[in-house]
Write an enzyme that holds these catalytic residues in place. Structure first.
Site, PDB file in Angstrom:
ATOM      1  N   ASN A  94       0.875  -1.179   0.000  1.00 43.41           N
ATOM      2  CA  ASN A  94       0.000   0.000   0.000  1.00 43.41           C
ATOM      3  C   ASN A  94       0.909   1.225   0.000  1.00 43.41           C
ATOM      4  OD1 ASN A  94      -1.839   2.029   0.450  1.00 43.41           O
ATOM      5  ND2 ASN A  94      -2.246   1.480   2.593  1.00 43.41           N
ATOM      6  N   TRP A  95       1.032   1.842  -1.168  1.00 43.28           N
ATOM      7  CA  TRP A  95       1.952   2.988  -1.271  1.00 43.28           C
ATOM      8  C   TRP A  95       1.417   4.225  -0.549  1.00 43.28           C
ATOM      9  CZ3 TRP A  95       3.837   3.254  -7.108  1.00 43.28           C
ATOM     10  CH2 TRP A  95       4.658   2.150  -7.366  1.00 43.28           C
ATOM     11  N   LYS A  96       0.157   4.200  -0.191  1.00 40.89           N
ATOM     12  CA  LYS A  96      -0.488   5.384   0.416  1.00 40.89           C
ATOM     13  C   LYS A  96      -0.274   6.607  -0.488  1.00 40.89           C
ATOM     14  CE  LYS A  96       0.313   3.468   4.952  1.00 40.89           C
ATOM     15  NZ  LYS A  96       0.020   3.614   6.349  1.00 40.89           N
ATOM     16  N   SER A 137       3.346  -2.120  10.406  1.00 39.99           N
ATOM     17  CA  SER A 137       4.801  -2.101  10.584  1.00 39.99           C
ATOM     18  C   SER A 137       5.468  -3.432  10.253  1.00 39.99           C
ATOM     19  CB  SER A 137       5.153  -1.635  12.002  1.00 39.99           C
ATOM     20  OG  SER A 137       4.678  -0.317  12.205  1.00 39.99           O
ATOM     21  N   GLY A 187       2.722  -1.178   4.329  1.00 36.57           N
ATOM     22  CA  GLY A 187       2.745   0.234   3.966  1.00 36.57           C
ATOM     23  C   GLY A 187       4.164   0.697   3.678  1.00 36.57           C
ATOM     24  N   GLY A 188       4.802   1.305   4.680  1.00 39.48           N
ATOM     25  CA  GLY A 188       6.120   1.929   4.506  1.00 39.48           C
ATOM     26  C   GLY A 188       7.134   1.043   3.798  1.00 39.48           C
ATOM     27  N   GLU A 208      -5.450  -5.070  10.723  1.00 42.12           N
ATOM     28  CA  GLU A 208      -4.472  -3.996  10.878  1.00 42.12           C
ATOM     29  C   GLU A 208      -4.756  -3.236  12.167  1.00 42.12           C
ATOM     30  OE1 GLU A 208      -2.510  -2.901   6.965  1.00 42.12           O
ATOM     31  OE2 GLU A 208      -4.204  -1.565   7.204  1.00 42.12           O
ATOM     32  N   GLU A 223      -7.040   4.548   7.837  1.00 44.61           N
ATOM     33  CA  GLU A 223      -6.861   5.980   7.540  1.00 44.61           C
ATOM     34  C   GLU A 223      -8.101   6.553   6.852  1.00 44.61           C
ATOM     35  OE1 GLU A 223      -3.060   5.536   5.596  1.00 44.61           O
ATOM     36  OE2 GLU A 223      -2.185   4.980   7.527  1.00 44.61           O
ATOM     37  N   HIS A 226      -9.640   0.956   4.938  1.00 46.82           N
ATOM     38  CA  HIS A 226      -8.346   1.180   5.610  1.00 46.82           C
ATOM     39  C   HIS A 226      -8.580   2.121   6.791  1.00 46.82           C
ATOM     40  CE1 HIS A 226      -4.250   2.448   6.391  1.00 46.82           C
ATOM     41  NE2 HIS A 226      -3.851   1.384   5.720  1.00 46.82           N
ATOM     42  N   GLY A 269       2.232   2.282  10.704  1.00 44.98           N
ATOM     43  CA  GLY A 269       3.154   3.401  10.511  1.00 44.98           C
ATOM     44  C   GLY A 269       3.846   3.849  11.785  1.00 44.98           C
TER      45      GLY A 269
HETATM   46  C1  PEP Z   1      -0.808   0.090   5.887  1.00 46.02           C
HETATM   47  O1  PEP Z   1      -0.710   1.137   5.280  1.00 46.02           O
HETATM   48  O2  PEP Z   1      -1.792  -0.614   5.686  1.00 46.02           O
HETATM   49  C2  PEP Z   1       0.252  -0.292   6.830  1.00 46.02           C
HETATM   50  C3  PEP Z   1       0.162  -1.424   7.456  1.00 46.02           C
HETATM   51  O3  PEP Z   1       1.311   0.575   6.962  1.00 46.02           O
HETATM   52  P1  PEP Z   1       2.744   0.278   7.657  1.00 46.02           P
HETATM   53  O4  PEP Z   1       3.239  -1.032   7.104  1.00 46.02           O
HETATM   54  O5  PEP Z   1       3.592   1.428   7.267  1.00 46.02           O
HETATM   55  O6  PEP Z   1       2.499   0.188   9.136  1.00 46.02           O
END
Ligand code: PEP
Length: 246
Positions: A9-11, A208, A229-230, A167, A97, A95, A173
């Site tokens: 997930n590039w966000k 994470s 994500g990251g 999640e 967010e 999600h 994040g």
């Molecule tokens: C996400 O964006 O769904 C996520 C899990 O981010 P991260 O891996 O950065 O915690």
């Protein structure tokens, strides 16, 4: 047998130049015939660029959200059929967010799930608790409610065509991943909530995930992959995570 699945997930990150480098590196590093299914969920604007790099590379792609509406006067929105038109296979719905910053309710997430299935997309339905909810022993109730809303709208057959991502909001994040045991406890609970077809549904962990904690998570019997994500913005990390899931 559930095929391992790792989704990036590039966000709201990237530029045409950065995406080009990242995608070229991904294609270069991905072993041929890797057992893990790989997916990139890019910002809407870049989906077409992603598709040009990934078509015929055994990496699928998708979006991070979609409209609940089919088409019409909804300025700024993107429909499921537009995503299909671009070649998307997956779409993330609910999600945290989106729930947190855009006020998406359990019902709206359920309706988006239905709209995505009806268009022929595979929804990646995100569920998870906040730190406050975990600390007040509310985790399983929150997740049961999030899942029940979706199940009521799409039924068992809709759930069986979906992917579910657990999640925990406090792990996204933040660098604070759930431990493998914490994640497995919730995944086992989720599978139990899914009913007769739950054994075939892929359950991903997100929060994470990095190459150095992925293997411990993937060893758990109910964790079938990750929503990343990251770490999905670094090709080498993302591929290492995918290999850990294989
Ligand atoms: C996400 O964006 O769904 C996520 C899990 O981010 P991260 O891996 O950065 O915690």
């Amino acid at each position: 047998m559930r095929r391992p699945l790792v989704i990036g997930n590039w966000k709201m990150n990237g530029s045409r130049q950065d995406n080009k480098s990242l995608l070229e590196e991904l294609v270069f590093l991905k072993p041929t015939n890797i057992q893990t299914e790989l997916v990139i969920c890019a910002p809407f604007l870049y989906i077409e660029q992603v598709s040009r790099h990934l078509v015929e590379q055994q990496i699928s792609f998708g979006a991070q959200d979609m409209s609940v509406h089919l088409n019409g006067a909804y300025t700024g929105e993107i429909s499921a059929s537009m995503l299909i038109d671009l070649g998307c296979r997956y779409v993330i719905v609910g999600h945290s967010e989106r729930r947190q910053y855009h006020g998406e309710s359990n019902l709206l997430v359920a309706q988006k799930t239905l709209a995505s299935l009806q268009a022929g997309l595979i929804p990646i339905i995100c569920v998870g608790e906040t730190l406050e909810q975990r600390e007040s022993a509310g985790t399983l109730d929150v997740i049961a409610d999030q899942l029940a809303a979706v199940k009521t709208v799409v039924g068992d057959s809709g759930i069986s065509r979906s992917v579910i991502a657990y999640e925990p909001v406090w792990a996204i994040g933040t660098g604070l991943s759930a431990t493998p045991d914490q994640a497995q406890d919730v995944h086992r609970f989720i599978r139990g909530q899914l009913g007769a077809t739950g054994g075939n549904v892929r359950l991903l962990y997100g929060g994470s995930v990095k190459s150095d904690n992925a293997a411990g998570l993937f060893e758990q019997p109910d964790i079938d992959g990750a929503l990343v994500g990251g770490a999905s913005l670094v090709a080498r990390e993302f591929i290492k995570i995918a290999l850990a899931a294989a």
